[in-house]
Design a protein around this motif. Structure first.
Motif, mmCIF file in Angstrom:
data_model
loop_
_atom_site.group_PDB
_atom_site.id
_atom_site.type_symbol
_atom_site.label_atom_id
_atom_site.label_comp_id
_atom_site.label_asym_id
_atom_site.label_seq_id
_atom_site.Cartn_x
_atom_site.Cartn_y
_atom_site.Cartn_z
ATOM 1 N N ASN A 166 16.026 -41.862 23.269
ATOM 2 C CA ASN A 166 16.844 -41.412 24.394
ATOM 3 C C ASN A 166 16.526 -39.970 24.655
ATOM 4 O OD1 ASN A 166 18.795 -41.711 26.245
ATOM 5 N ND2 ASN A 166 20.507 -41.507 25.020
ATOM 6 N N LYS A 195 15.591 -32.992 27.210
ATOM 7 C CA LYS A 195 16.641 -33.188 26.978
ATOM 8 C C LYS A 195 16.839 -34.483 25.723
ATOM 9 C CE LYS A 195 18.675 -32.430 31.711
ATOM 10 N NZ LYS A 195 19.552 -32.972 32.831
ATOM 11 N N LEU A 197 19.220 -36.500 24.354
ATOM 12 C CA LEU A 197 20.434 -36.891 25.054
ATOM 13 C C LEU A 197 21.371 -37.546 23.945
ATOM 14 C CD1 LEU A 197 19.164 -39.101 28.141
ATOM 15 C CD2 LEU A 197 20.217 -36.764 28.124
ATOM 16 N N ARG A 200 22.888 -33.990 22.777
ATOM 17 C CA ARG A 200 23.631 -33.405 24.008
ATOM 18 C C ARG A 200 22.700 -32.065 23.927
ATOM 19 N NH1 ARG A 200 29.876 -35.158 23.613
ATOM 20 N NH2 ARG A 200 29.482 -37.116 23.748
#
Length: 398
Positions: A166, A195, A197, A200
């Motif tokens: 991710n 990023k 994910l 975060r």
């Protein structure tokens, strides 16, 4: 340079056979291509300098056109994509999210950034991408899509996603090469963002420049400073790449040295020293404990690289780089320079005709895969899709 043309296997229609013959895929640039770089430099220096005899120092070379004899059989878009999808050994991109501690994740992001540095073959340049050109390749869980979103100035946008971990990576690249007499100074601008994910976390990254030197000894190398910063973890890295020097070569020194540090952003407290050579090994030293670790091994990551193969011919876009430039690439590979010149002229004329049609209709160019916003001289390219789909071109498994 070891280059190959690649085609899909199996039987098909006449139309498929015709398309297959015009899909030309070049082997990625790897560490073992250094000898080719040296040969090109020694054999082509006079020809290259002759092209600049009427160019004044300080001139912008963004739209400077090279003859086919000085072209690699690949587009600049492929060079950008290879930085992410072409690698050997460990999945360094996925590793960025798999680490438990924030400091370990930042070190992994540093390692991955270093892995995107590739040897530059002096004296040979990739094609300047045409507007709307794309390059779409998958390697394992990593899917990469690059699009040329502007032609004047040339701006390339990249989106890569890692299905398992991710991870989302976006780049926008545009550069300004300037002739300085004894060398060409290439300033690479744009934005890089990763990023994680699942964590975060967002990592913002800048890019080093490129120096192409003619005298006293020809060569090309990455040089300058680049930074990696994550506001969520309050951690950042600053790295410096040293361009090679003539004196260093005489002494037998490796020019591709890298040094830098990892620090806490708010306090400035230094946590690690980073040093080594990006084409060999890079070390990290814990400032507090003195512990040393190898964080990157170039031989494991950018040697023996394989070109993509065609997995699904029907899904290859007409804008795919390897399709757009196939005739020119075949001419370059066969050293049929007349065929190469005609092919290059045909691509350029097609682009000019498309521009005339847009101007006549008053319709602006709209990129297919990215939303583009220009802020002064800066370009912001946002992917239209949240993830990159699997590509019809894939890197074969070992």
């Amino acid at each position: 340079m070891d280059l190959t043309t690649n085609a899909s296997s199996g039987s098909g229609s006449i139309a498929e056979e015709e398309t297959r013959r015009h899909l030309v895929l070049a082997k990625p640039i790897a560490l073992e291509d250094e000898k080719d770089s040296e040969n090109t430099a020694s054999n082509g220096i006079r020809r290259i300098l002759s092209l600049f005899k009427n160019v004044r120092p300080g001139s912008d070379l963004t739209n400077f056109q090279l003859p086919p004899q000085l072209n690699q059989p690949r587009s600049q878009l492929q060079c950008y994509g290879e930085m992410i999808y072409s690698f050997g050994g460990q999945d360094l991109l996925g590793e960025c999210s798999r680490r438990d501690l924030p400091i370990e994740r930042l070190k992994s992001v540093v390692t991955w950034n270093i892995s995107t540095l590739r040897p530059v073959v002096f004296g040979l340049s990739p094609y300047n991408p045409v507007l709307g050109e794309t390059h779409h390749v998958s390697n394992g869980h990593i899917n990469v899509l690059v699009e040329q979103v502007s032609h004047h100035p040339p701006v390339s946008a990249l989106h890569a996603t890692h299905e398992n971990e991710n991870i989302d990576v976006t780049w926008s690249h545009y550069f300004t090469p300037k002739f300085r007499g004894a060398y060409v100074d290439v300033e690479v601008k744009g934005k890089r963002e990763m990023k994680l994910l699942n964590q975060r976390e967002t990592y913002e990254m800048t890019m080093p420049g490129l120096v192409m030197r003619f005298l006293p000894a020809p060569g090309a190398n990455w040089a300058g400073k680049f930074k990696i910063k994550c506001s969520e973890t309050d951690l950042e890295a600053e790295l410096h790449l040293n361009s090679d020097s003539f004196i260093g070569r005489l002494r037998g020194n490796n020019s591709r040295s890298i040094k830098g540090k990892i620090s806490e952003t708010s306090s400035g407290n230094q946590l690690y020293d980073i040093f080594g050579h990006w084409d060999k090994t890079v070390m990290a030293k814990n400032v507090k404990t003195g512990e040393l670790e190898v964080i990157y091994n170039a031989k494991e990551n950018i040697s023996g690289l394989r070109p993509p193969v065609v997995k699904n011919l029907q899904e290859v876009m007409e804008t795919e780089s390897t399709m757009v430039w196939s005739e020119l690439s075949e001419g370059v590979l066969k050293k049929d320079w007349e065929r190469a010149r005609k092919a290059k002229r045909a691509v350029e004329e097609k682009q000019r005709e498309s521009l005339k049609q847009r101007e006549a209709s008053g319709e602006p160019w709209v990129p297919k895969h990215f939303s583009v916003v220009k802020h002064g001289k800066d370009w912001d390219c946002t992917p239209r899709q949240t993830s990159v789909p699997r590509a019809p071109l894939v890197i074969p498994e070992t």
